[in-house]
Enzyme design. Structure first.
Site, PDB file in Angstrom:
ATOM      1  N   GLY A 152       7.485  -6.586  -5.852  1.00  0.00           N
ATOM      2  CA  GLY A 152       8.853  -6.741  -6.347  1.00  0.00           C
ATOM      3  C   GLY A 152       8.844  -7.858  -7.370  1.00  0.00           C
ATOM      4  O   GLY A 152       8.770  -9.017  -7.002  1.00  0.00           O
ATOM      5  N   HIS A 153       8.848  -7.492  -8.636  1.00  0.00           N
ATOM      6  CA  HIS A 153       8.832  -8.510  -9.690  1.00  0.00           C
ATOM      7  C   HIS A 153      10.238  -8.662 -10.261  1.00  0.00           C
ATOM      8  O   HIS A 153      10.840  -7.696 -10.712  1.00  0.00           O
ATOM      9  CB  HIS A 153       7.832  -8.121 -10.791  1.00  0.00           C
ATOM     10  N   GLN A 163       0.983  -8.637  -6.010  1.00  0.00           N
ATOM     11  CA  GLN A 163       0.554  -9.358  -4.799  1.00  0.00           C
ATOM     12  C   GLN A 163      -0.152 -10.663  -5.207  1.00  0.00           C
ATOM     13  O   GLN A 163       0.230 -11.248  -6.191  1.00  0.00           O
ATOM     14  CB  GLN A 163      -0.326  -8.479  -3.905  1.00  0.00           C
ATOM     15  N   ASP A 195       4.466 -13.077  -4.544  1.00  0.00           N
ATOM     16  CA  ASP A 195       5.802 -13.654  -4.764  1.00  0.00           C
ATOM     17  C   ASP A 195       5.758 -14.999  -5.504  1.00  0.00           C
ATOM     18  O   ASP A 195       6.618 -15.855  -5.292  1.00  0.00           O
ATOM     19  CB  ASP A 195       6.558 -13.850  -3.426  1.00  0.00           C
TER      20      ASP A 195
HETATM   21  P1  IMP Z   1       1.144  -3.590   2.249  1.00  0.00           P
HETATM   22  O1  IMP Z   1       0.671  -3.945   0.878  1.00  0.00           O
HETATM   23  O2  IMP Z   1       2.532  -3.021   2.285  1.00  0.00           O
HETATM   24  O3  IMP Z   1       0.152  -2.762   2.999  1.00  0.00           O
HETATM   25  O4  IMP Z   1       1.247  -4.979   3.087  1.00  0.00           O
HETATM   26  C1  IMP Z   1       0.096  -5.738   3.455  1.00  0.00           C
HETATM   27  C2  IMP Z   1       0.405  -7.227   3.438  1.00  0.00           C
HETATM   28  O5  IMP Z   1       0.632  -7.649   2.095  1.00  0.00           O
HETATM   29  C3  IMP Z   1       1.656  -7.630   4.207  1.00  0.00           C
HETATM   30  O6  IMP Z   1       1.478  -8.926   4.750  1.00  0.00           O
HETATM   31  C4  IMP Z   1       2.736  -7.683   3.139  1.00  0.00           C
HETATM   32  O7  IMP Z   1       3.796  -8.548   3.487  1.00  0.00           O
HETATM   33  C5  IMP Z   1       1.925  -8.246   1.981  1.00  0.00           C
HETATM   34  N1  IMP Z   1       2.471  -7.866   0.666  1.00  0.00           N
HETATM   35  C6  IMP Z   1       2.338  -6.675   0.044  1.00  0.00           C
HETATM   36  N2  IMP Z   1       2.949  -6.710  -1.152  1.00  0.00           N
HETATM   37  C7  IMP Z   1       3.448  -7.927  -1.289  1.00  0.00           C
HETATM   38  C8  IMP Z   1       4.160  -8.587  -2.360  1.00  0.00           C
HETATM   39  O8  IMP Z   1       4.436  -8.032  -3.428  1.00  0.00           O
HETATM   40  N3  IMP Z   1       4.490  -9.883  -2.129  1.00  0.00           N
HETATM   41  C9  IMP Z   1       4.158 -10.535  -0.993  1.00  0.00           C
HETATM   42  N4  IMP Z   1       3.494  -9.977   0.012  1.00  0.00           N
HETATM   43  C10 IMP Z   1       3.144  -8.678  -0.140  1.00  0.00           C
END
Ligand code: IMP
Length: 465
Positions: A63-64, A248, A36
């Site tokens: 989410g971009h 991420q 983010d």
């Molecule tokens: P997952 O990728 O859905 O398995 O989530 C694993 C961890 O990564 C969690 O703490 C999510 O909140 C975090 N996470 C996954 N994608 C994002 C992103 O695009 N932005 C921020 N945190 C993310």
């Protein structure tokens, strides 16, 4: 137009005309924090001087957001380059793709006027497919972890990567198979996961019904699928400029993040190479994007986390799309002071050539700002994160206080327009991380950028690639 008065809009136009040919063609852009960081808008800016923008990791957990001419585009799987009509967007083998959600995302963007054809969007045949069973298993595992849950986005990301490394996954290339064969693979995979769900006392999925929407999506996506590695190699050999768009962030990396509170892919710079199938000798720059403060969603240690008024100031009320609420999940993000220890780590893990700071405008209005320059753990000082999460949970940030500023900086476009305190903050972060910071963002719109180079002879957008 003289450099001093050149606006970002003008440099953007120049960038489109000046695709430099004398540097290596790949720029890797990564998130330097917990995701983010505002990567979407930075990629959008870099795309002006690129031919191809390629996503290499993650799926629709990302989410971009890109704000453009009054419209807000939310991209989950499709690279941000899609908003540039002369850029090809590539989805790499390192991604996990939910085909039904991808078709939906394409259709939403098309309705907003974005042209998406197989000439403009290329999907790797080696990416892995997220099935409804992966989503059900993601939910089941989080439920079973109770208070220790990761806080995933519940998009099925972890279970899909687990099947990939367990050599039991279904790949995007399987959509090119005979329909009956593909359907059978889907049904078998879902039935197998049903056994897991059943053993946890949870409801199972109707495999045939779930497979049906996937067959429809396959019909739609088939023309977009090809060998991305070969496609990129040929483009690179032909001198095309490629931006690798990280999703991420470094601190969520499966290897380098605060495991197990991480995602299941490799968002760091190394992941760009394996996630696209390109070689390291093509890489010119590795750019890190960090917010001017820290945020995190989900569980796991966050040493500079705040809970009072300042956290609220950073988070915002949620009425604006740039407030600190998840683009994918809507969850409020945890907020805190800028953690320089973590940034230093990101510089090291990714070998960053430079750093960009986003959301500087949000710091306006605070009397004082704090920078966590080190941690103190059990009486010892740490300049880099400690080895274990248990130590990290006990880390007390060592803060350096800096003066804040009251001015609204959202209309600043040159480094010299910024208040002295803002310039000092940027310089200090750069010094503490030992990396140049030549660009900051001061608002969500495409042109709300401050390029140090436009007033001080350092790189401009036109020279960026
Ligand atoms: P997952 O990728 O859905 O398995 O989530 C694993 C961890 O990564 C969690 O703490 C999510 O909140 C975090 N996470 C996954 N994608 C994002 C992103 O695009 N932005 C921020 N945190 C993310």
């Amino acid at each position: 137009m003289p450099a001093k008065t050149q606006t970002v809009g003008a440099t953007y136009q120049v960038a489109r005309q000046n695709k430099k040919k004398d540097t290596m063609p790949i720029t890797i852009l990564i998130g330097a924090q917990w995701g983010d960081e505002g990567k979407g808008r930075v990629v959008d800016w870099l795309a002006a001087s690129a031919d191809i923008v390629a996503r290499y990791a993650g799926g629709d957990n990302a989410g971009h957001t890109v704000a453009l001419d009054g419209e807000v585009y939310k991209l989950h799987m499709i690279p941000s380059g899609i908003l540039h009509s002369d850029v090809v967007s590539v989805m790499g083998n390192g991604m996990v793709i939910n085909p039904v959600n991808l078709v939906r995302e394409i259709n939403v963007l098309r309705k907003m006027g974005v042209d998406i054809t197989p000439e403009r969007l290329v999907i790797s045949s080696r990416a892995h497919i997220i099935t409804p069973a992966h989503i059900a298993l993601d939910k089941a595992r989080e439920l079973a972890l109770g208070d220790n849950k990761i806080g995933t986005t519940l998009r099925g990301i972890g279970p899909a990567y687990l099947d990939k490394t367990g050599r039991a996954g279904i790949r995007t290339g399987d959509m090119l198979l005979d329909v009956e064969e593909y359907a059978e693979r889907l049904v078998n995979a879902i039935e197998l996961s049903n056994e897991d769900l059943r053993s946890q006392g949870l409801g199972t999925l109707d495999a045939r019904e779930a497979a049906h929407s996937y067959l429809e999506a396959a019909d739609f996506l088939r023309p977009y699928i090809r060998d991305v590695s070969i496609y990129l190699y040929q483009a690179l050999k032909a001198g095309k400029k490629v931006v690798c768009e990280g999703a991420q962030g470094t601190l969520l990396d499966i290897d380098h993040g605060s495991y197990p509170f991480v995602t299941s892919s490799s968002p760091t710079a190394g992941g760009a190479l394996t996630g696209l199938g390109v070689g390291p000798l093509f890489v010119e720059r590795v750019l890190g994007v960090a917010k001017a403060f820290s945020t995190r969603v989900g569980g796991g240690p966050m040493p500079t986390e705040l809970h009072g008024d300042i956290a609220q100031h950073f988070r915002g009320s949620g009425v604006n799309f740039w407030d600190e609420f998840g683009t994918t999940t809507g969850r409020p993000r945890r907020c805190g002071w800028l953690d320089v220890v973590m940034l230093r780590y990101a510089v090291s893990v990714n070998g960053l050539s430079e750093l960009m700071l986003t959301k500087m405008d949000i710091l306006s209005g605070l009397d004082e700002l704090q920078l966590a320059t080190a941690y103190e753990i059990d009486g010892d000082r740490y300049d880099y994160p400690p080895v274990t999460n248990e130590q990290l949970e006990r880390a007390k940030p060592v803060y350096e206080t800096m003066p804040g500023w009251r001015e609204d900086i959202s209309n600043c476009r040159h480094f010299s327009d910024l208040p002295a305190a803002a310039r000092d903050y940027i310089r200090r972060v750069s010094q503490l991380c030992d990396v140049p910071i030549d660009m900051v963002s001061v608002g969500p719109e495409r042109d709300q950028l401050v390029l140090k180079g436009t007033s001080e002879g350092l790189p401009t957008a036109a020279q960026a690639m």
